[in-house]
Structure formats: C-alpha cells, structure tokens
Design a protein around this motif. Structure first.
Motif, mmCIF file in Angstrom:
data_model
loop_
_atom_site.group_PDB
_atom_site.id
_atom_site.type_symbol
_atom_site.label_atom_id
_atom_site.label_comp_id
_atom_site.label_asym_id
_atom_site.label_seq_id
_atom_site.Cartn_x
_atom_site.Cartn_y
_atom_site.Cartn_z
ATOM 1 N N LEU A 56 0.826 -1.210 0.000
ATOM 2 C CA LEU A 56 0.000 0.000 0.000
ATOM 3 C C LEU A 56 0.858 1.257 0.000
ATOM 4 O O LEU A 56 0.521 2.243 -0.679
ATOM 5 C CB LEU A 56 -0.951 -0.006 1.204
ATOM 6 N N GLU A 57 1.962 1.234 0.724
ATOM 7 C CA GLU A 57 2.860 2.386 0.747
ATOM 8 C C GLU A 57 3.460 2.625 -0.642
ATOM 9 O O GLU A 57 3.559 3.768 -1.095
ATOM 10 C CB GLU A 57 3.960 2.202 1.789
ATOM 11 N N GLN A 58 3.846 1.560 -1.322
ATOM 12 C CA GLN A 58 4.369 1.701 -2.682
ATOM 13 C C GLN A 58 3.311 2.311 -3.602
ATOM 14 O O GLN A 58 3.613 3.181 -4.420
ATOM 15 C CB GLN A 58 4.797 0.342 -3.235
ATOM 16 N N ARG A 59 2.086 1.866 -3.446
ATOM 17 C CA ARG A 59 1.006 2.401 -4.278
ATOM 18 C C ARG A 59 0.697 3.841 -3.919
ATOM 19 O O ARG A 59 0.423 4.655 -4.789
ATOM 20 C CB ARG A 59 -0.244 1.529 -4.145
ATOM 21 N N ARG A 60 0.747 4.176 -2.634
ATOM 22 C CA ARG A 60 0.501 5.545 -2.207
ATOM 23 C C ARG A 60 1.537 6.488 -2.809
ATOM 24 O O ARG A 60 1.231 7.607 -3.192
ATOM 25 C CB ARG A 60 0.533 5.656 -0.687
ATOM 26 N N ALA A 61 2.760 6.009 -2.909
ATOM 27 C CA ALA A 61 3.833 6.828 -3.468
ATOM 28 C C ALA A 61 3.588 7.143 -4.944
ATOM 29 O O ALA A 61 4.131 8.105 -5.468
ATOM 30 C CB ALA A 61 5.174 6.123 -3.289
ATOM 31 N N LYS A 62 2.771 6.352 -5.603
ATOM 32 C CA LYS A 62 2.477 6.565 -7.020
ATOM 33 C C LYS A 62 1.312 7.522 -7.238
ATOM 34 O O LYS A 62 1.006 7.866 -8.360
ATOM 35 C CB LYS A 62 2.159 5.233 -7.699
ATOM 36 N N ILE A 63 0.652 7.952 -6.174
ATOM 37 C CA ILE A 63 -0.484 8.861 -6.318
ATOM 38 C C ILE A 63 -0.009 10.121 -7.014
ATOM 39 O O ILE A 63 1.016 10.687 -6.675
ATOM 40 C CB ILE A 63 -1.120 9.186 -4.942
ATOM 41 N N GLY A 64 -0.786 10.532 -8.006
ATOM 42 C CA GLY A 64 -0.412 11.692 -8.798
ATOM 43 C C GLY A 64 0.298 11.306 -10.076
ATOM 44 O O GLY A 64 0.517 12.121 -10.958
#
Length: 108
Positions: free
Chosen positions: A88-96
């Motif tokens: 989830l953290e890896q995916r959150r980092a891709k936001i934007g």
C-alpha cells in the motif's frame, strides 16, 4: 487504524495456533481456505449492497465484516499485515502519477 488491524491479526494468529471452543475464527480455520474465501466473497457482496442502499452505518458494518474475513484469509495464507502495508505504501507513493486517458477519434 493499523493498530486495530494488527490487534485483530494477532487474535486471528492466536486462534489458528490455539483452538478455542465456540470461536468463529477457529471454526473458519478448521473449515479451511475455501470456506474463508467463500465468506470473503459473501461479505464483499454485502458491502456492495449496503453501499448501493446508501445507509452509511450499514456499509461501515459490512466493511468491518469484510476486513475481519480478509484478515483471517491473510493469516491462513501466511501473509503479514506488514507485507500489505508495504504494498500500500508503494502504491501511495504513485499517487499523482496519472495515466493519460485513451482518446478515440470517432470521426474516422
């Protein structure tokens, strides 16, 4: 929220290791992955129905039921909450990092 999830995860781990009479979690582990997955599917459907009905308290309760059954499935599958948190953290980092929409030329 992760503290609550971790607490539930630890309870599920304990129930898997130590059988407790009358425990629904123990029952699920005894029945195996197919039963656990069936319950996950049922709860997912109930979340959809509750959300469609528009009663937020019902939806919240169904989401809690689904999360509980997903935690049991994770324990049964040997997947830690830490693994989930890292993904989830890896995916959150891709936001934007938006992808461009495909634009079709309907005139050609």
């Amino acid at each position: 929220m992760m503290d609550v999830m971790e607490g539930l995860y630890q309870v599920a781990l304990e129930r898997k290791k130590t059988k407790q009479e009358g425990s629904y979690t123990c029952y699920l582990f005894e029945q195996g992955l197919d039963k656990i997955l069936k319950k996950c599917g049922e709860e997912c459907s109930e979340v959809i129905i509750a959300a469609k009905n528009g009663v937020s308290q019902d939806t919240a309760n169904e989401v809690c039921d689904l999360l509980y059954h997903l935690i049991v499935m994770l324990v049964e599958s040997g997947i830690s909450l830490k693994e989930i948190e890292e993904i989830l953290e890896q995916r959150r980092a891709k936001i934007g990092n938006l992808k461009q929409f495909h634009i079709s030329d309907h005139c050609s």
